[in-house]
Design an enzyme around this catalytic site. Structure first.
Site, PDB file in Angstrom:
ATOM      1  N   TYR A 134       0.859  -1.180   0.000  1.00 41.57           N
ATOM      2  CA  TYR A 134       0.000   0.000   0.000  1.00 41.57           C
ATOM      3  C   TYR A 134       0.899   1.235   0.000  1.00 41.57           C
ATOM      4  O   TYR A 134       1.442   1.614   1.025  1.00 41.57           O
ATOM      5  CB  TYR A 134      -0.898  -0.045   1.235  1.00 41.57           C
ATOM      6  CG  TYR A 134      -1.989   0.989   1.318  1.00 41.57           C
ATOM      7  CD1 TYR A 134      -2.189   1.947   0.336  1.00 41.57           C
ATOM      8  CD2 TYR A 134      -2.837   1.001   2.427  1.00 41.57           C
ATOM      9  CE1 TYR A 134      -3.202   2.882   0.437  1.00 41.57           C
ATOM     10  CE2 TYR A 134      -3.864   1.930   2.536  1.00 41.57           C
ATOM     11  CZ  TYR A 134      -4.028   2.871   1.546  1.00 41.57           C
ATOM     12  OH  TYR A 134      -5.035   3.805   1.648  1.00 41.57           O
ATOM     13  N   LYS A 168      -0.555  -1.090  -4.621  1.00 42.36           N
ATOM     14  CA  LYS A 168      -1.629  -0.102  -4.704  1.00 42.36           C
ATOM     15  C   LYS A 168      -0.962   1.270  -4.708  1.00 42.36           C
ATOM     16  O   LYS A 168      -0.394   1.703  -3.710  1.00 42.36           O
ATOM     17  CB  LYS A 168      -2.573  -0.260  -3.512  1.00 42.36           C
ATOM     18  CG  LYS A 168      -3.697   0.747  -3.387  1.00 42.36           C
ATOM     19  CD  LYS A 168      -4.507   0.415  -2.131  1.00 42.36           C
ATOM     20  CE  LYS A 168      -5.707   1.298  -1.931  1.00 42.36           C
ATOM     21  NZ  LYS A 168      -5.348   2.657  -1.490  1.00 42.36           N
TER      22      LYS A 168
END
Length: 299
Positions: free
Chosen positions: A138, A166
């Protein structure tokens, strides 16, 4: 455990409704998860930033995973956020998530003292050693104040369970250039977040979009993602235009605050953001209402 690929298509991130003491409202959460399953999203992103992971205790995070897993098991892959300050705590959260029924993990390098690239690597290495679940990196520098260098992403991609990243929306909007760079150095599935970039990212060939709005109004966002995946730029742009007033409120007030207002307006539940975050005031709520009301029937 749910079969399927958790890092492709639309990953929908619901709020985690909780009371003022941080106790999760598992009934409302289960209704939100059911809504996502019925809509046919590709995965559910639980306990991301929209899911207020940083504000919940270990116990409450596990309760949230258990409730979501019980509702969605065998239907939609469940990707669970395990970001936290300490490595040993992240290891515990990863094990908790796997035991509670998660299908994959999502982890941001949360920090107070800024991390070095090597420190972030060791953090991820420890968590991948604690769980066999596939993990998505992330990269959220706006919240964590940590930016992954391409060398670090390439290094992390060689760890056996790290399968995806991401990404934030690229500066200057060069999705094609960034995708080419990442795919040239890693084997990671590349997805993006920042909902107003959904059309651009997916039309450029991103593997996934991690959507805040998709966690509450999944059908409309799924239609946009599917149009882009099919190469139907005209329809993707049309839907993006429909959503533009809402994207404007995200940029002005922050998507988390806006999503709490939408939860109420859509009749899906009542919840307050965790303090010190405050609910939107009347004038801001009026703007959100004007932007979202035309979307509710198709959401």
């Amino acid at each position: 455990m749910t079969t399927g690929t958790p890092f492709r298509g639309l990953s929908a991130f619901p709020l985690t409704p909780a009371d003022e003491h941080g106790r999760v409202d598992t009934e409302t959460l289960a209704r939100l998860v059911e809504r996502l399953c019925e809509a046919g999203v590709d995965s559910i992103g639980l306990l991301g930033s929209t899911g207020i992971y940083a504000y919940l205790s270990r116990e409450e995070r596990r309760r949230a995973v258990e409730a979501a897993s019980e509702c969605g098991r065998g239907r939609v892959p469940l990707v669970v956020g395990v970001g936290t300050l300490r490595t040993d705590h992240a290891v515990d959260l990863a094990r908790d998530a796997e035991a509670a029924g998660a299908d994959a993990l999502l982890m941001a390098p949360v920090s107070y003292t800024p991390l070095t690239q090597d420190e972030a690597y060791e953090h991820y290495h420890a968590v991948t050693g604690a769980s066999g679940l596939p993990l998505c990196i992330y990269n959220n520098p706006g919240t964590t104040h940590f930016t992954f260098g391409i060398d670090l992403l390439a290094r992390l991609s060689r760890l056996p369970t790290i399968r995806a990243v991401k990404m934030p929306l690229p500066a200057g909007g060069d999705f094609a250039g960034e995708l080419a760079s990442l795919r040239g150095r890693t084997q990671l599935a590349v997805g993006y977040s920042g909902d107003w970039g959904t059309a651009d990212a997916m039309l450029a060939g991103a593997d996934a979009f991690y959507s805040v709005l998709g966690g509450t109004l999944p059908r409309l966002v799924l239609a946009l993602v599917r149009a882009a995946q099919a190469g139907d730029a005209e329809e993707a742009r049309r839907l993006d235009g429909v959503l533009q007033p809402l994207w404007d409120t995200f940029k002005t007030y922050g998507s988390l605050r806006v999503m709490y207002a939408i939860l109420d307006v859509a009749g899906l539940g009542r919840a307050e953001p965790p303090r010190p975050i405050l609910s939107l005031k009347a004038e801001a709520r009026k703007q959100v209402l004007a932007a979202v009301e035309p979307l509710l029937a198709s959401g």
